[in-house]
Scaffold this active site. Structure first.
Site, PDB file in Angstrom:
ATOM      1  N   ALA A 219       0.788  -1.237   0.000  1.00  0.00           N
ATOM      2  CA  ALA A 219       0.000   0.000   0.000  1.00  0.00           C
ATOM      3  C   ALA A 219       0.815   1.279   0.000  1.00  0.00           C
ATOM      4  CB  ALA A 219      -0.912   0.004   1.217  1.00  0.00           C
ATOM      5  N   ALA A 220       2.087   1.219   0.390  1.00  0.00           N
ATOM      6  CA  ALA A 220       2.849   2.460   0.554  1.00  0.00           C
ATOM      7  C   ALA A 220       3.413   2.943  -0.796  1.00  0.00           C
ATOM      8  CB  ALA A 220       4.003   2.215   1.522  1.00  0.00           C
ATOM      9  N   PRO A 221       3.530   4.250  -1.021  1.00  0.00           N
ATOM     10  CA  PRO A 221       3.272   5.347  -0.081  1.00  0.00           C
ATOM     11  C   PRO A 221       1.798   5.697   0.097  1.00  0.00           C
ATOM     12  CG  PRO A 221       4.073   6.224  -2.146  1.00  0.00           C
ATOM     13  CD  PRO A 221       4.121   4.736  -2.270  1.00  0.00           C
ATOM     14  N   GLY A 222       0.888   5.123  -0.685  1.00  0.00           N
ATOM     15  CA  GLY A 222      -0.487   5.186  -0.224  1.00  0.00           C
ATOM     16  C   GLY A 222      -1.513   5.946  -1.045  1.00  0.00           C
ATOM     17  N   GLY A 223      -1.180   6.351  -2.258  1.00  0.00           N
ATOM     18  CA  GLY A 223      -2.174   7.072  -3.073  1.00  0.00           C
ATOM     19  C   GLY A 223      -3.468   6.284  -3.231  1.00  0.00           C
ATOM     20  N   LYS A 224      -3.323   4.979  -3.424  1.00  0.00           N
ATOM     21  CA  LYS A 224      -4.526   4.169  -3.679  1.00  0.00           C
ATOM     22  C   LYS A 224      -5.308   3.931  -2.395  1.00  0.00           C
ATOM     23  CE  LYS A 224      -2.096   2.324  -7.592  1.00  0.00           C
ATOM     24  NZ  LYS A 224      -0.768   2.901  -7.221  1.00  0.00           N
ATOM     25  N   ASP A 265       5.329  -8.316   6.001  1.00  0.00           N
ATOM     26  CA  ASP A 265       5.699  -8.940   4.730  1.00  0.00           C
ATOM     27  C   ASP A 265       4.498  -9.748   4.248  1.00  0.00           C
ATOM     28  OD1 ASP A 265       6.597 -10.574   2.693  1.00  0.00           O
ATOM     29  OD2 ASP A 265       8.569 -10.887   3.601  1.00  0.00           O
ATOM     30  N   ASP A 281      -1.318  -3.755  -5.620  1.00  0.00           N
ATOM     31  CA  ASP A 281      -0.511  -2.887  -6.487  1.00  0.00           C
ATOM     32  C   ASP A 281       0.926  -3.341  -6.268  1.00  0.00           C
ATOM     33  OD1 ASP A 281       0.280  -0.791  -8.107  1.00  0.00           O
ATOM     34  OD2 ASP A 281       0.343   0.638  -6.453  1.00  0.00           O
ATOM     35  N   CYS A 334       2.889  -0.875 -12.376  1.00  0.00           N
ATOM     36  CA  CYS A 334       3.240   0.250 -13.251  1.00  0.00           C
ATOM     37  C   CYS A 334       4.355  -0.204 -14.188  1.00  0.00           C
ATOM     38  CB  CYS A 334       3.639   1.477 -12.448  1.00  0.00           C
ATOM     39  SG  CYS A 334       4.977   1.205 -11.286  1.00  0.00           S
TER      40      CYS A 334
HETATM   41  C1  LIG Z   1       4.129  -0.204  -6.384  1.00  0.00           C
HETATM   42  S1  LIG Z   1       4.456   0.086  -4.717  1.00  0.00           S
HETATM   43  C2  LIG Z   1       2.863   0.364  -4.057  1.00  0.00           C
HETATM   44  C3  LIG Z   1       2.297   1.749  -4.307  1.00  0.00           C
HETATM   45  C4  LIG Z   1       1.035   2.043  -3.511  1.00  0.00           C
HETATM   46  N1  LIG Z   1      -0.004   1.059  -3.764  1.00  0.00           N
HETATM   47  C5  LIG Z   1       0.468   3.407  -3.796  1.00  0.00           C
HETATM   48  O1  LIG Z   1      -0.567   3.544  -4.409  1.00  0.00           O
HETATM   49  O2  LIG Z   1       1.089   4.377  -3.356  1.00  0.00           O
HETATM   50  C6  LIG Z   1       4.855  -1.491  -4.115  1.00  0.00           C
HETATM   51  C7  LIG Z   1       5.016  -1.603  -2.607  1.00  0.00           C
HETATM   52  O3  LIG Z   1       5.177  -2.983  -2.285  1.00  0.00           O
HETATM   53  C8  LIG Z   1       5.893  -3.068  -1.075  1.00  0.00           C
HETATM   54  N2  LIG Z   1       6.356  -4.447  -0.945  1.00  0.00           N
HETATM   55  C9  LIG Z   1       7.288  -5.096  -1.663  1.00  0.00           C
HETATM   56  N3  LIG Z   1       7.400  -6.382  -1.276  1.00  0.00           N
HETATM   57  C10 LIG Z   1       6.493  -6.551  -0.277  1.00  0.00           C
HETATM   58  C11 LIG Z   1       6.118  -7.652   0.541  1.00  0.00           C
HETATM   59  N4  LIG Z   1       6.714  -8.850   0.402  1.00  0.00           N
HETATM   60  N5  LIG Z   1       5.161  -7.464   1.475  1.00  0.00           N
HETATM   61  C12 LIG Z   1       4.573  -6.250   1.622  1.00  0.00           C
HETATM   62  N6  LIG Z   1       4.880  -5.182   0.874  1.00  0.00           N
HETATM   63  C13 LIG Z   1       5.830  -5.327  -0.059  1.00  0.00           C
HETATM   64  C14 LIG Z   1       6.962  -2.015  -1.231  1.00  0.00           C
HETATM   65  O4  LIG Z   1       7.419  -1.581   0.058  1.00  0.00           O
HETATM   66  C15 LIG Z   1       6.209  -0.915  -1.978  1.00  0.00           C
HETATM   67  O5  LIG Z   1       5.756   0.080  -1.093  1.00  0.00           O
END
Ligand SMILES: C[S@@+](CC[C@H](N)C(=O)[O-])C[C@H]1O[C@@H](n2cnc3c(N)ncnc32)[C@H](O)[C@@H]1O
Length: 396
Positions: A219-224, A265, A281, A334
């Site tokens: 979810a991070a940084p969280g726009g969605k 995780d 995402d 993306c």
């Molecule tokens: C594409 S970004 C998400 C963008 C977010 N949905 C938004 O709208 O701002 C992918 C995210 O996946 C997280 N990530 C990667 N591997 C992960 C895992 N095994 N478990 C949880 N989060 C994970 C990363 O920290 C990153 O923030």
């Protein structure tokens, strides 16, 4: 920055942090980043120009080639006068081949050298994208405009006028790039957040929440997550990076929206119950963001694509198991790489819930199978959008 990306595979964000830390003002940092960014956007074309003006080919990682790339980015893209380019750039070659750099740059200025209308792609990328390469490249020539997503989509017309922008979808406003985000009206009261139009599509495709529970996985940084909360969903936002989740915490505070945040995780975490909707995402190579992160095309190759595709398949499989019987799951990346998009669909025990054109901004259409692949060359006369793969699923 060029060194850190091209030799060590860092992202421009990572590289810029270290490389610009000694600069005195934020406008110096912004300028340094803009120079590096344009050097990556036009790297193949700059290298062709450099090679056309040297008798012996300079090594790819020669410092003088790095400096010449920066010089050409300033002169041909940022409209810095040649004498100012020379004055600042040659200092980077103290004790080195200044004469050579001066000579090559001078001969290109005298021609005068020009760039093609569309940046040339690195050979491996052009081969990988095949017939799509030309259309995609056409969307990569300029940095993107600034897209905002509104907290209150019913106020779209008001905010479009106040921000002097255009709107391509309910809740979306596009303003000219270069605007200082924190100075725009509505920032301090949390009326909107920055989010590319393409990045705003996945959450839209889950519709209104009416108090139902959604899992925003990765979810991070969280726009969605903000969009889902604004659409009336009860959001559980999971991400492995606490630091990136701080951005979501800050934005929740600014916008007055709510979400439960879980630092975990996703390959190990188990939710206590199933969800009415899930948004995954997934982490990806991000080649769809090449307009704003042009270095990605010089950093990502088959190895990174395969690694990400494997991680995505594992995340998708876990997420699918947490979907309630009548729930819907949206998967998004993306990326422009089929392995990370289309290639993921066939491995899944859920059925595609086809997207309807009426759910999408005009000018975009779903594939015959019902999913969507946006590309930077699409909607170009309105400023384009990032490349995203988006598919929605339900139980068969
Ligand atoms: C594409 S970004 C998400 C963008 C977010 N949905 C938004 O709208 O701002 C992918 C995210 O996946 C997280 N990530 C990667 N591997 C992960 C895992 N095994 N478990 C949880 N989060 C994970 C990363 O920290 C990153 O923030």
């Amino acid at each position: 920055m060029l060194d850190a990306v091209l030799r060590r595979g860092e992202t421009l964000d990572q590289a810029a942090g270290a490389a610009t830390s000694g600069l005195p003002t934020s406008s110096d940092v912004a300028l340094a980043r803009a120079i590096a960014s344009e050097a990556f956007r036009w790297l193949v074309d700059f290298d062709r120009l450099i090679d056309s003006a040297t008798r012996q080919r300079l090594a790819d990682d020669a410092k003088v080639r790095m400096v010449l790339r920066l010089m050409l980015a300033q002169w041909l893209r940022l409209e810095t006068p040649p004498h100012a380019v020379v004055a600042t750039a040659l200092a980077l070659l103290a004790g080195g081949p200044r004469r050579l750099a001066h000579g090559v740059f001078g001969s290109l200025v005298r021609q005068p050298a020009t760039l093609p209308a569309v940046p040339s792609l690195p050979e491996a990328v052009a081969r990988r994208w095949g017939a799509r390469a030309g259309d995609i490249a056409a969307g990569l020539a300029e940095p993107p405009p600034l897209d905002l997503t509104l907290r209150d989509r019913d106020a779209t017309a008001d905010w479009t006028e106040r921000l002097d922008g255009i709107s391509l979808a309910p809740g979306h406003v596009r303003v000219n790039r270069g605007a200082a985000v924190a100075d725009l009206p509505g920032f301090a009261d949390g009326a909107w957040w920055v989010q590319d139009l393409a990045a705003s599509l996945p959450a839209r495709l889950l519709g209104e929440g009416n108090g139902r529970r959604v899992l925003d996985l990765c979810a991070a940084p969280g726009g969605k997550a903000l969009q889902l909360a604004a659409a009336g969903w009860k959001v559980t936002a999971v991400d492995a990076s606490n630091r990136r989740l701080d951005r979501l915490r800050g934005n929740l505070e600014r916008t007055g929206l709510a979400a439960e945040i879980v630092v975990a995780d996703a390959l190990e975490w188990e939710p206590p119950t199933s969800f009415d909707a899930i948004l995954l995402d997934a982490p990806c190579t991000a080649t769809g963001t090449a307009r704003r992160h042009p270095e990605v095309l010089h950093r990502v190759g088959p190895r990174q694509i395969a690694e990400m595709a494997d991680l995505q398949a594992r995340l998708l499989q876990r997420a699918a198991a947490w979907l309630s019987p009548h729930g819907r799951l949206v998967y998004a990346v993306c990326s422009l790489e089929p392995e990370e998009g289309e290639g993921q669909i066939h491995q899944l025990a859920l059925a595609v819930d086809p997207l309807d054109p009426s759910e999408l901004p005009s000018g975009l259409s779903p594939s015959p199978q019902g999913w969507l692949q946006t590309e930077p060359g699409m909607l170009r006369d309105q400023g384009g959008l990032d490349g995203f793969f988006i598919a929605r699923f339900h139980h068969a």
